[in-house]
Scaffold this motif. Structure first.
Motif, short mmCIF file in Angstrom:
data_model
loop_
_atom_site.label_atom_id
_atom_site.label_comp_id
_atom_site.label_asym_id
_atom_site.label_seq_id
_atom_site.Cartn_x
_atom_site.Cartn_y
_atom_site.Cartn_z
N ALA A 63 1.95 45.98 108.84
CA ALA A 63 1.37 45.25 107.71
C ALA A 63 0.46 44.13 108.21
N THR A 64 0.87 43.47 109.27
CA THR A 64 0.04 42.42 109.86
C THR A 64 -1.27 42.99 110.38
N LEU A 65 -1.18 44.13 111.05
CA LEU A 65 -2.39 44.76 111.57
C LEU A 65 -3.34 45.17 110.45
N ILE A 66 -2.81 45.72 109.37
CA ILE A 66 -3.65 46.11 108.23
C ILE A 66 -4.33 44.87 107.65
N THR A 67 -3.56 43.81 107.50
CA THR A 67 -4.10 42.57 106.94
C THR A 67 -5.24 42.03 107.81
N PHE A 68 -5.03 42.00 109.12
CA PHE A 68 -6.08 41.50 110.00
C PHE A 68 -7.28 42.45 110.05
N ALA A 69 -7.04 43.76 109.98
CA ALA A 69 -8.17 44.71 109.93
C ALA A 69 -9.00 44.47 108.66
N ALA A 70 -8.32 44.17 107.56
CA ALA A 70 -9.03 43.89 106.31
C ALA A 70 -9.82 42.59 106.41
N ARG A 71 -9.43 41.72 107.32
CA ARG A 71 -10.13 40.45 107.52
C ARG A 71 -11.18 40.54 108.63
N ARG A 72 -11.52 41.77 108.98
CA ARG A 72 -12.61 42.06 109.91
C ARG A 72 -12.28 41.73 111.35
#
Length: 137
Positions: A63-72
């Motif tokens: 979930a952390t990785l997805i969140t950071f990927a969404a933040r570019r």
């Protein structure tokens, strides 16, 4: 109310859709875990607590990785790709000794397909340009 991770004004639709697909894969993983806990295999009974802790840690990490990927964050996008490759390789190179329930097999294939599509979108076209644009800034 929009998710904070999706508030980047320049996020291409392709990237937003990829992130949504990644969240859907996580939902599928949670459903599979719940079903597995509801219908545990007899040899798993003593390990349930440990497995729940490991599952929650991995779920939080992903979930952390997805969140950071969404933040570019490009490193998160690359890490998601590495995890997908490891997960897929593990499935084929380290098969389960006993047959898995049908929902686990169906879940693996559906979530894998969605993850491949999402990662393709993150690494191609508008997704690739969006992440490359961050590096150029």
């Amino acid at each position: 109310m929009q998710n904070k991770s999706m508030r980047q004004p320049d996020t291409p639709p392709q990237v937003r859709q990829a992130i949504i697909l990644l969240w859907i894969t996580q939902t599928l993983v949670v459903v599979d875990a719940v079903l597995t806990l509801m219908f545990p295999e007899p040899d798993m009974a003593g390990e349930t607590g440990f497995l729940v802790i490991v599952f929650l840690l991995l779920l939080g990490l992903y979930a952390t990785l997805i969140t950071f990927a969404a933040r570019r964050k490009n490193w998160a996008r690359i890490t998601l790709l590495v995890f997908a490759v490891i997960n897929t390789a593990g499935y084929f190179l380290l098969p389960f000794e006993t047959p898995e329930p049908w929902w686990t097999e169906a879940n693996f294939w559906l979530s894998s397909i969605l993850e491949v599509v999402a990662l393709y979108w993150l690494f191609s076209g508008a997704g690739a340009r969006w992440y490359a644009g961050k590096a150029a800034e």
